[in-house]
Scaffold this motif. Structure first.
Motif, PDB file in Angstrom:
ATOM      1  N   LYS A 165      -2.937  47.109  65.417  1.00 33.30           N
ATOM      2  CA  LYS A 165      -4.374  47.027  65.638  1.00 33.30           C
ATOM      3  C   LYS A 165      -5.112  48.222  65.038  1.00 33.30           C
ATOM      4  CE  LYS A 165      -3.779  44.540  70.024  1.00 33.30           C
ATOM      5  NZ  LYS A 165      -4.016  44.587  71.487  1.00 33.30           N
ATOM      6  N   LEU A 166      -4.368  49.229  64.584  1.00 33.27           N
ATOM      7  CA  LEU A 166      -4.998  50.409  63.998  1.00 33.27           C
ATOM      8  C   LEU A 166      -5.569  50.081  62.622  1.00 33.27           C
ATOM      9  CD1 LEU A 166      -2.245  53.055  64.854  1.00 33.27           C
ATOM     10  CD2 LEU A 166      -4.555  52.988  65.817  1.00 33.27           C
ATOM     11  N   ARG A 185      -0.978  55.282  69.384  1.00 30.58           N
ATOM     12  CA  ARG A 185      -1.275  54.569  70.635  1.00 30.58           C
ATOM     13  C   ARG A 185      -2.452  55.223  71.356  1.00 30.58           C
ATOM     14  NH1 ARG A 185       4.417  54.483  71.299  1.00 30.58           N
ATOM     15  NH2 ARG A 185       4.297  56.065  72.936  1.00 30.58           N
ATOM     16  N   ALA A 186      -2.521  56.558  71.299  1.00 25.25           N
ATOM     17  CA  ALA A 186      -3.622  57.260  71.957  1.00 25.25           C
ATOM     18  C   ALA A 186      -4.961  56.874  71.330  1.00 25.25           C
ATOM     19  CB  ALA A 186      -3.408  58.766  71.868  1.00 25.25           C
ATOM     20  N   LEU A 187      -4.998  56.759  70.006  1.00 22.26           N
ATOM     21  CA  LEU A 187      -6.251  56.474  69.307  1.00 22.26           C
ATOM     22  C   LEU A 187      -6.739  55.053  69.536  1.00 22.26           C
ATOM     23  CD1 LEU A 187      -5.478  58.283  65.933  1.00 22.26           C
ATOM     24  CD2 LEU A 187      -7.016  59.056  67.742  1.00 22.26           C
ATOM     25  N   LEU A 188      -5.848  54.163  69.976  1.00 25.66           N
ATOM     26  CA  LEU A 188      -6.251  52.771  70.220  1.00 25.66           C
ATOM     27  C   LEU A 188      -7.280  52.648  71.334  1.00 25.66           C
ATOM     28  CD1 LEU A 188      -2.826  50.936  69.880  1.00 25.66           C
ATOM     29  CD2 LEU A 188      -4.849  50.555  68.473  1.00 25.66           C
ATOM     30  N   ARG A 211      -1.424  64.476  73.652  1.00 23.52           N
ATOM     31  CA  ARG A 211      -2.267  64.568  74.849  1.00 23.52           C
ATOM     32  C   ARG A 211      -3.717  64.877  74.492  1.00 23.52           C
ATOM     33  NH1 ARG A 211      -0.026  67.693  80.003  1.00 23.52           N
ATOM     34  NH2 ARG A 211       1.339  65.877  79.819  1.00 23.52           N
ATOM     35  N   GLU A 212      -3.907  65.756  73.506  1.00 24.21           N
ATOM     36  CA  GLU A 212      -5.277  66.079  73.094  1.00 24.21           C
ATOM     37  C   GLU A 212      -5.938  64.863  72.439  1.00 24.21           C
ATOM     38  OE1 GLU A 212      -8.835  68.129  72.421  1.00 24.21           O
ATOM     39  OE2 GLU A 212      -7.167  68.468  73.813  1.00 24.21           O
ATOM     40  N   ALA A 213      -5.169  64.118  71.652  1.00 23.06           N
ATOM     41  CA  ALA A 213      -5.711  62.902  71.038  1.00 23.06           C
ATOM     42  C   ALA A 213      -6.119  61.897  72.106  1.00 23.06           C
ATOM     43  CB  ALA A 213      -4.672  62.284  70.096  1.00 23.06           C
ATOM     44  N   GLN A 216      -9.426  63.128  73.681  1.00 26.23           N
ATOM     45  CA  GLN A 216     -10.582  62.930  72.808  1.00 26.23           C
ATOM     46  C   GLN A 216     -10.951  61.444  72.707  1.00 26.23           C
ATOM     47  OE1 GLN A 216     -12.508  65.172  71.506  1.00 26.23           O
ATOM     48  NE2 GLN A 216     -11.315  67.031  71.896  1.00 26.23           N
ATOM     49  N   ALA A 217      -9.934  60.569  72.692  1.00 26.83           N
ATOM     50  CA  ALA A 217     -10.208  59.126  72.627  1.00 26.83           C
ATOM     51  C   ALA A 217     -10.869  58.639  73.910  1.00 26.83           C
ATOM     52  CB  ALA A 217      -8.910  58.366  72.367  1.00 26.83           C
ATOM     53  N   ARG A 218     -10.400  59.146  75.052  1.00 31.80           N
ATOM     54  CA  ARG A 218     -11.014  58.758  76.336  1.00 31.80           C
ATOM     55  C   ARG A 218     -12.448  59.263  76.412  1.00 31.80           C
ATOM     56  NH1 ARG A 218      -5.932  60.206  78.692  1.00 31.80           N
ATOM     57  NH2 ARG A 218      -6.817  62.226  79.284  1.00 31.80           N
ATOM     58  N   ARG A 219     -12.655  60.467  75.918  1.00 33.77           N
ATOM     59  CA  ARG A 219     -14.005  61.038  75.916  1.00 33.77           C
ATOM     60  C   ARG A 219     -14.942  60.176  75.068  1.00 33.77           C
ATOM     61  NH1 ARG A 219     -15.505  67.016  73.440  1.00 33.77           N
ATOM     62  NH2 ARG A 219     -17.738  66.923  73.830  1.00 33.77           N
TER      63      ARG A 219
END
Length: 284
Positions: A165-166, A185-188, A211-213, A216-219
């Motif tokens: 999906k990326l 997966r984090a960036l999804l 973890r930082e990615a 930032q994605a959640r933010r």
């Protein structure tokens, strides 16, 4: 203690049963030019430096493990498993290589190629994801079936498929080793394709951990306009002036909360019941 799960059945489990020793042919050799890259090969990229190292080893020791092939209708052999060894043998200057010939249909050939690459950890995460998707599209496999074939948990297969999906730019960074599968997966969870791309390039340039990615994605998913919302909720000068005037008139800290056009709440703070009695008398 739970035994560590092995990677599927291995190639032996995917190939037809071997004939009795009396009927078993000896190891065959084939000319380099008789072998052709496999149509069922899941790997797309071959690391040039690693290939050169393998070629140096083959130059000294030869090809120690036969290349798994099947016969082609046009003559010669199609490689099922061992294309990297074949390419390295070419670099090493070999004229022929050892082969095992097996009669496999497309499904079994692709499955064997996939398992061999997974066992050798030759596939990057995107190649693995595309290979899993091909098993779904071409052969009707379910995630559970794939997991059983390659010796992975179903959740591992599902997470791999999610990488598809990326956007292409981000997938390219994972294929090139600049980002890990965990970063992908984090960036999804980012809210849009453009945000995924932006965060991916920031992750590379700034060396973000997974973890930082995720953070930032959640933010970003909470809303890129969060600062403007905060700004819009700031009280106007008129409201602040009314709060000061009411506080002075009542003798207690008073705050005004606007909840819409011409609507809101007035909150009066008190520190004791005596102060509350005083306020009641003043207001009534």
């Amino acid at each position: 203690m739970v035994a560590r799960r092995r990677l599927g059945r291995g190639l032996d489990g995917l190939l037809p049963a071997a004939p009795p020793p009396s009927e078993r042919p000896s190891k065959n050799n084939a000319a380099i030019e008789e072998l052709h890259p496999g149509r069922m090969q899941p790997r797309v990229r071959i690391d040039a430096e690693a290939l050169a190292e393998l070629a140096a080893s083959i130059r000294e020791h030869g090809v120690l493990e036969p290349i798994l092939v099947r016969k082609r209708s046009l003559g010669g052999f199609e490689i099922i498993a061992g294309e990297r060894r074949w390419r390295a043998a070419q670099q090493a200057g070999l004229k022929e290589v050892p082969i095992f010939v097996h009669d496999l249909d497309d499904e079994k050939a692709f499955e064997a190629a996939l398992v061999e690459n997974l066992q050798r950890e030759d596939l990057n995460p995107m190649e693995t994801a595309r290979a899993f998707q091909r098993l779904v599209d071409d052969f009707g496999y379910t995630q559970e079936t794939i997991a059983s074939k390659v010796g992975k948990e179903r959740s591992t297969v599902a997470n791999a498929l999610r990488l598809l999906k990326l956007p292409e730019d981000v997938a390219g960074l994972i294929e090139g080793g600049q980002l890990s599968e965990g970063h992908g997966r984090a960036l999804l969870s980012a809210p849009s394709v453009s945000t995924m791309k932006k965060l991916a390039h920031s992750a590379v340039s700034k060396g973000w951990s997974v973890r930082e990615a995720e953070r930032q994605a959640r933010r970003a998913a909470r809303g890129d306009d969060a600062p403007s919302k905060k700004k819009s909720s700031a009280k106007s000068a008129n409201v602040r002036d009314l709060e000061r005037r009411l506080s002075r008139a009542l003798g207690s800290t008073t705050t005004i909360h606007e909840s819409g056009k011409e609507r809101g709440q007035i909150r009066i703070n008190y520190a004791s019941f005596d102060e509350l009695d005083r306020l009641i008398e003043k207001l009534t």
